[in-house]
Design an enzyme around this catalytic site. Structure first.
Site, PDB file in Angstrom:
ATOM      1  N   ARG A  97       0.840  -1.187   0.000  1.00  0.00           N
ATOM      2  CA  ARG A  97       0.000   0.000   0.000  1.00  0.00           C
ATOM      3  C   ARG A  97       0.887   1.253   0.000  1.00  0.00           C
ATOM      4  O   ARG A  97       1.973   1.252   0.604  1.00  0.00           O
ATOM      5  CB  ARG A  97      -0.843  -0.038   1.273  1.00  0.00           C
ATOM      6  CG  ARG A  97      -1.804   1.110   1.475  1.00  0.00           C
ATOM      7  CD  ARG A  97      -3.009   0.979   0.628  1.00  0.00           C
ATOM      8  NE  ARG A  97      -4.114   1.824   1.067  1.00  0.00           N
ATOM      9  CZ  ARG A  97      -5.109   2.177   0.242  1.00  0.00           C
ATOM     10  NH1 ARG A  97      -5.119   1.785  -1.008  1.00  0.00           N
ATOM     11  NH2 ARG A  97      -6.104   2.916   0.696  1.00  0.00           N
ATOM     12  N   THR A 372      -9.763   0.875  -9.138  1.00  0.00           N
ATOM     13  CA  THR A 372      -8.920  -0.184  -8.612  1.00  0.00           C
ATOM     14  C   THR A 372      -9.053  -1.370  -9.559  1.00  0.00           C
ATOM     15  O   THR A 372      -9.918  -1.386 -10.414  1.00  0.00           O
ATOM     16  CB  THR A 372      -9.408  -0.495  -7.184  1.00  0.00           C
ATOM     17  OG1 THR A 372      -9.341   0.721  -6.443  1.00  0.00           O
ATOM     18  CG2 THR A 372      -8.630  -1.556  -6.491  1.00  0.00           C
TER      19      THR A 372
HETATM   20  N1  GLY Z   1      -8.518   3.212  -3.064  1.00  0.00           N
HETATM   21  C1  GLY Z   1      -9.511   2.277  -2.788  1.00  0.00           C
HETATM   22  C2  GLY Z   1      -9.181   1.435  -1.605  1.00  0.00           C
HETATM   23  O1  GLY Z   1      -8.019   1.218  -1.305  1.00  0.00           O
HETATM   24  O2  GLY Z   1     -10.069   1.008  -0.928  1.00  0.00           O
END
Ligand code: GLY
Length: 561
Positions: A97, A372
């Protein structure tokens, strides 16, 4: 027309019967499969599997390919999560992340009056977290890869440099962002040669191809050091962004313990914090476990009411308790304890919606998210990989790193930019998800693997912001409770609710009119919207074959052998 007559009219017109239909199966293969958002990416992943690569090798090659053919979400300028289950049954998760830059602060998106300026966390240079994708793929390869790194990156280089043909959806995606590309980039991206793209046009990403060559030759250093890093830092300087070369050099991935939980006789392996996905999915499945959903039927008023009430409670918890567990204590065990969950559902009323009015939310326009992307892979040995990766919004911050040719994320918007102020998905956050240097922003990504009696059963995940969790939830229930094939479970119309805003979102055509009226009479504020999620999943059928579920809401494709 009198209101009762209007309702009666709707009931008569809309009352269908749920006729039994012939099951629809997705692509079925004997041995190995890749399901991803783009046919070329799936084909590249399968090519790796055919050459003897394992599921992790295929996941790496597929992600690099998606960064080229599906740049609205496939990325090297974003981040993601990988959930892996090896052929021997061991499982782990990799967190790559994005992280907040060192100069980030919890006031960086506030004006002089302390009011949030949401556009700053969504578009432009200040919206980006430090990208994690390349570090994640390098790390996954060093631990589990079996083919050479160069062999896995090369297919993406070939398509970036030689060009490929755009699908209708990809042409539309590119056309939608032309104005932002011009407004937000001081150096126009090299691929901005067409004002209007159409299906069948050929496109090349030369700068991106050369960046991928540096990654092929130097691994993580090809991105976090040298020319690519210099280009990112120069881009930041031009656009008043804050990512520095030190932020890039110090980026670290994290192997994290998977979140394991059971639903009936199934075990789900999913992503824990900094994703809220696994925790919320576990809360949802456990909250509905004791109700006869199979008997109540798919998308009937009773079933949708139950799901919505469970979702209301889980998303209220998400908003308060979930954040990056490296920075805040997330009480995962308590949130998943049977006692806690049965207390939460104690005031569930089968006839009436519980209003979510304890906290006032501002007026929200529900964001149509395509941002996503998810891929599911099973190799011929039975190892499985579920990856969800993101730039956040479609094409992220819309900033292309000049000279290196890739989009940067706008993941900073997944932080709570001010307590109580909703992000682009309408999600409200608090202290646990406030911005701090080096912290990871809360995610909803829910890459998940389901097993039964110790055997692989399903690999599943989806894009869709906060709707990710409820889409994965419904897909699992569709197979286990509603006995759908994988393809049917993926295609089935979805509904979504998330505590605040206090609305029940339904895909057009998801509900029969009489169910819709019943839900309205129970007190649910129904709002219709188009596509919720793009689920890509694989089911292991009872005879040991693989059935792909590729979501027709996009160009998603199941490929294999
Ligand atoms: N950017 C969408 C998520 O990580 O939930």
């Amino acid at each position: 027309m009198k209101p009762w007559f209007f309702f009666l009219f709707l009931i008569i017109v809309g009352c269908g019967h749920r006729a039994p239909k012939k099951p629809i199966s997705g692509r079925i293969t004997d041995s190995a499969m890749v399901v991803s958002a783009h046919p070329l990416a799936s084909r590249i992943g399968v090519g790796i599997l055919r050459r003897g690569g394992n599921a992790v090798d295929a996941a790496i090659a597929t992600q690099f390919a998606l960064a080229v053919v599906y740049p609205s979400a496939g990325n090297i300028g974003g981040g993601g999560f990988m959930v892996l289950r090896l052929k021997d049954g061991t499982a782990t998760t990799l967190d790559y992340r994005e992280r907040a830059p060192a100069a980030a602060s919890d006031t960086m998106y506030l004006d002089e009056n302390g009011d949030a300026i949401p556009a700053l966390s969504e578009r432009g240079h200040l919206a980006s977290g430090v990208p994690g994708t390349v570090a994640g793929l390098v790390e996954a390869h060093s631990k589990y890869g079996s083919m050479s790194w160069a062999e896995l990156v090369q297919p993406a280089i070939d398509i970036a440099l030689n060009g490929f043909v755009l699908t209708q959806k990809e042409a539309e995606n590119l056309n939608e962002i032309q104005d932002d590309l011009k407004d937000l980039n001081s150096v126009l991206p090299e691929f901005l040669i067409n004002e209007v793209w159409k299906a069948g046009d050929s496109i090349r990403y030369t700068d991106l191809g050369h960046t991928l060559e540096r990654i092929r030759d130097h691994g993580a250093a090809g991105f976090y050091e040298g020319k690519t890093a210099d280009d990112i830092v120069a881009e930041m300087r031009r656009g008043n962004g804050i990512i520095t070369s030190e932020d890039l050099r110090s980026y670290k991935v994290a192997w994290r313990d998977p979140l394991f939980f059971t639903y009936k006789d199934y075990t789900v392996i999913s992503m824990g914090p900094p994703s809220s996905g696994g925790v919320a999915l576990a809360q949802l499945l456990r909250s509905v476990e004791r109700y006869p959903l199979n008997e109540w039927g798919h998308n009937t008023a009773r079933s949708v009411h139950l799901l919505t009430e469970a979702e209301r409670r889980a998303y209220a918890d998400r908003s308060h308790y979930l954040g990056d567990s490296d920075f805040v204590q997330v009480p995962v065990e308590n949130l998943l304890s049977p006692l806690y969950l049965s207390e939460r559902m104690k005031n569930f009323n089968a006839e009436k919606a519980t209003p979510s009015h304890e906290i006032k939310a501002g007026p929200i326009t529900f964001h149509e998210s395509k941002e996503t992307t998810h891929l599911s892979i099973v190799d011929s040995q039975g190892s499985a990989v579920a990856v969800t990766t993101t730039l956040n919004d479609s094409f992220g911050s819309r900033v292309v790193v000049a000279g290196s040719g890739f989009f940067l994320n706008d993941e900073m918007d997944d932080f709570s930019i001010k307590p109580g102020v909703p992000n682009m998905y309408g999600a409200i956050g608090g202290e646990a998800n406030k911005i701090e240097p080096g912290k990871r922003m809360l995610s909803s990504m829910t890459p998940s693997i389901v097993t039964r009696n110790g055997k692989l059963f399903m690999v599943v995940g989806t894009p869709g912001g906060t709707t990710i969790i409820t889409s994965v939830f419904q897909t699992i229930l569709n197979v286990i409770e509603h006995k759908m094939t994988m393809q049917e479970a993926v295609e089935a119309k979805r509904v979504h609710s998330q505590w605040l805003p206090d609305s029940l979102y339904v895909e057009t055509g998801a509900l029969l009119v009489d169910d819709s009226i019943s839900l309205s009479l129970m007190g649910h504020a129904i709002r219709t919207r188009d596509a919720i999620g793009r689920v890509d999943a694989i089911l292991i059928t009872p005879d040991g074959k693989l059935e792909g579920g590729a979501d027709p809401r996009g160009d998603d494709t199941a490929d294999g052998y």
